[in-house]
Motif scaffolding. Structure first.
Motif, PDB file in Angstrom:
ATOM      1  N   ARG A 118      31.213 -41.592 -35.241  1.00  0.00           N
ATOM      2  CA  ARG A 118      30.516 -40.996 -34.016  1.00  0.00           C
ATOM      3  C   ARG A 118      31.082 -40.111 -33.012  1.00  0.00           C
ATOM      4  O   ARG A 118      30.356 -39.544 -32.254  1.00  0.00           O
ATOM      5  CB  ARG A 118      30.210 -42.453 -33.274  1.00  0.00           C
ATOM      6  CG  ARG A 118      29.367 -43.529 -34.033  1.00  0.00           C
ATOM      7  CD  ARG A 118      29.222 -45.027 -33.489  1.00  0.00           C
ATOM      8  NE  ARG A 118      30.419 -45.433 -33.101  1.00  0.00           N
ATOM      9  CZ  ARG A 118      30.523 -46.564 -32.242  1.00  0.00           C
ATOM     10  NH1 ARG A 118      29.709 -46.900 -31.742  1.00  0.00           N
ATOM     11  NH2 ARG A 118      31.826 -47.005 -31.970  1.00  0.00           N
ATOM     12  N   PHE A 119      32.412 -39.988 -32.980  1.00  0.00           N
ATOM     13  CA  PHE A 119      33.107 -39.133 -32.077  1.00  0.00           C
ATOM     14  C   PHE A 119      33.478 -37.565 -32.767  1.00  0.00           C
ATOM     15  O   PHE A 119      33.843 -36.952 -32.103  1.00  0.00           O
ATOM     16  CB  PHE A 119      34.292 -39.786 -31.477  1.00  0.00           C
ATOM     17  CG  PHE A 119      33.976 -40.807 -30.650  1.00  0.00           C
ATOM     18  CD1 PHE A 119      33.718 -40.929 -29.368  1.00  0.00           C
ATOM     19  CD2 PHE A 119      34.219 -42.245 -31.251  1.00  0.00           C
ATOM     20  CE1 PHE A 119      33.275 -41.875 -28.682  1.00  0.00           C
ATOM     21  CE2 PHE A 119      34.142 -43.446 -30.328  1.00  0.00           C
ATOM     22  CZ  PHE A 119      33.610 -43.203 -28.887  1.00  0.00           C
ATOM     23  N   VAL A 138      37.635 -34.909 -30.436  1.00  0.00           N
ATOM     24  CA  VAL A 138      38.209 -36.270 -30.145  1.00  0.00           C
ATOM     25  C   VAL A 138      38.844 -36.006 -28.810  1.00  0.00           C
ATOM     26  O   VAL A 138      38.892 -36.686 -27.887  1.00  0.00           O
ATOM     27  CB  VAL A 138      39.210 -36.733 -31.170  1.00  0.00           C
ATOM     28  CG1 VAL A 138      40.112 -37.929 -30.487  1.00  0.00           C
ATOM     29  CG2 VAL A 138      38.164 -37.409 -32.148  1.00  0.00           C
ATOM     30  N   TYR A 141      36.649 -35.873 -25.757  1.00  0.00           N
ATOM     31  CA  TYR A 141      36.412 -36.951 -25.448  1.00  0.00           C
ATOM     32  C   TYR A 141      37.253 -37.759 -24.708  1.00  0.00           C
ATOM     33  O   TYR A 141      36.972 -38.384 -23.741  1.00  0.00           O
ATOM     34  CB  TYR A 141      35.819 -37.978 -26.320  1.00  0.00           C
ATOM     35  CG  TYR A 141      34.573 -37.753 -27.214  1.00  0.00           C
ATOM     36  CD1 TYR A 141      33.262 -37.962 -26.067  1.00  0.00           C
ATOM     37  CD2 TYR A 141      33.988 -37.293 -28.366  1.00  0.00           C
ATOM     38  CE1 TYR A 141      31.926 -37.601 -26.598  1.00  0.00           C
ATOM     39  CE2 TYR A 141      32.993 -36.785 -28.961  1.00  0.00           C
ATOM     40  CZ  TYR A 141      31.937 -37.088 -28.045  1.00  0.00           C
ATOM     41  OH  TYR A 141      30.422 -37.068 -28.463  1.00  0.00           O
ATOM     42  N   PHE A 151      38.385 -44.569 -30.944  1.00  0.00           N
ATOM     43  CA  PHE A 151      38.323 -43.734 -32.002  1.00  0.00           C
ATOM     44  C   PHE A 151      38.586 -44.271 -33.411  1.00  0.00           C
ATOM     45  O   PHE A 151      38.332 -43.829 -34.463  1.00  0.00           O
ATOM     46  CB  PHE A 151      39.038 -42.490 -31.649  1.00  0.00           C
ATOM     47  CG  PHE A 151      39.074 -41.902 -30.364  1.00  0.00           C
ATOM     48  CD1 PHE A 151      37.706 -41.179 -30.183  1.00  0.00           C
ATOM     49  CD2 PHE A 151      39.916 -41.772 -29.452  1.00  0.00           C
ATOM     50  CE1 PHE A 151      37.315 -40.826 -29.024  1.00  0.00           C
ATOM     51  CE2 PHE A 151      39.252 -40.986 -28.363  1.00  0.00           C
ATOM     52  CZ  PHE A 151      38.278 -40.623 -27.902  1.00  0.00           C
TER      53      PHE A 151
END
Length: 268
Positions: A118-119, A138, A141, A151
């Motif tokens: 999803r990341f 990542v 985020y 994660f």
């Protein structure tokens, strides 16, 4: 926490670096991206591990480091993110030994495997461009304040390469040759803390790659004649063999093939 420090071995002749920066900006438009380097040669994990440590010391607390030197991309090696015990730095990249030196220096507070797609930038991510599809998003985020435990699962053990600390016996020192920079300065793993008693002006016999030279320990390059070899403590606090306005690596017949594989012997 909007600062992202970016390091790869990709060079700048293709689009790879710019695309990763674009992915970061799509996720965090306020991200401030600083390039550490992308052009210090290809595939040499130990060299880049040393560069990461030297650079990280001068970044602010909480910096997110996106580091991609990944010759086995797409293999079973894990994509990871870690947070350090000291300075709360974040490092995102492959689990292939690239973070060996910084883990020794700063410690690891937490580390995770990057598995939650999803990341990711693409759920059907490329098998050869994890920099764009996994690591860059990542890092973005994290720079927005997302905790790394979002994660993926915690990692039990991270990969490191064997590192032998400098050996000091009486008046002899054995340390590692890590790499040489564009000036031909020969970088070692010998911290200034190891030889606090070494007097300025002292002559030292240096042996590298089977070649012996007598050099002086000085504070800066200009204290010796042009072309002359010297030993000094570099700006990162490590002993360095250099030549004033010349190339020390060439004088010892060192090439990229020797990086991380040769010992340096100092007789004080």
């Amino acid at each position: 926490m909007n600062l992202v420090a970016f390091l790869t071995d990709w060079g700048l002749s293709s689009y790879y670096v710019s695309v990763c920066k674009s992915v970061i900006k799509r996720i965090n438009k306020n991200a401030d991206i600083i390039d550490i380097t992308h052009s210090a040669g290809h595939f040499n994990i130990k060299k880049y591990a040393a560069l990461i440590l030297r650079a990280a010391r001068d970044f602010e607390e909480g910096t997110v480091f996106l580091c991609v030197v990944d010759p086995t991309v797409g293999s079973s090696r894990k994509p990871i993110a870690l947070k350090t015990s000291k300075y709360n730095y974040y490092f995102v990249g492959p689990d292939n030994g690239l973070f060996t030196f910084l883990m020794q220096e700063f410690g690891v507070k937490e580390s995770v495997e990057l598995s939650d797609n999803r990341f990711f930038y693409k759920t059907d991510y490329s098998s050869t461009f994890h920099g764009r599809d996994i690591f860059a998003p990542v890092a973005a985020y994290i720079s927005k304040g997302i905790s790394i435990d979002h994660f993926g699962p915690k990692t039990e053990k991270l990969i490191t390469f064997d590192v032998q600390k400098p050996i000091i016996e009486d008046n002899k020192v054995i340390c590692d040759y890590l790499y040489s920079d564009d000036f031909g300065n020969i970088e070692t793993n010998l911290s200034s803390n190891y030889l606090e008693h070494l007097d300025i002006g002292k002559e030292v016999t240096v042996e590298i790659n089977g070649i012996k030279e007598v050099v002086r320990f000085v504070k800066n390059y200009s204290e010796v004649k042009k072309g002359e070899l010297l030993l000094h403590v570099d700006s990162s606090g490590f002993y360095e063999v250099s030549a004033n306005q010349s190339n020390a690596a060439h004088k010892f017949n060192l090439t990229d093939d020797f990086e991380g594989k040769v010992k340096i012997y100092l007789e004080l």
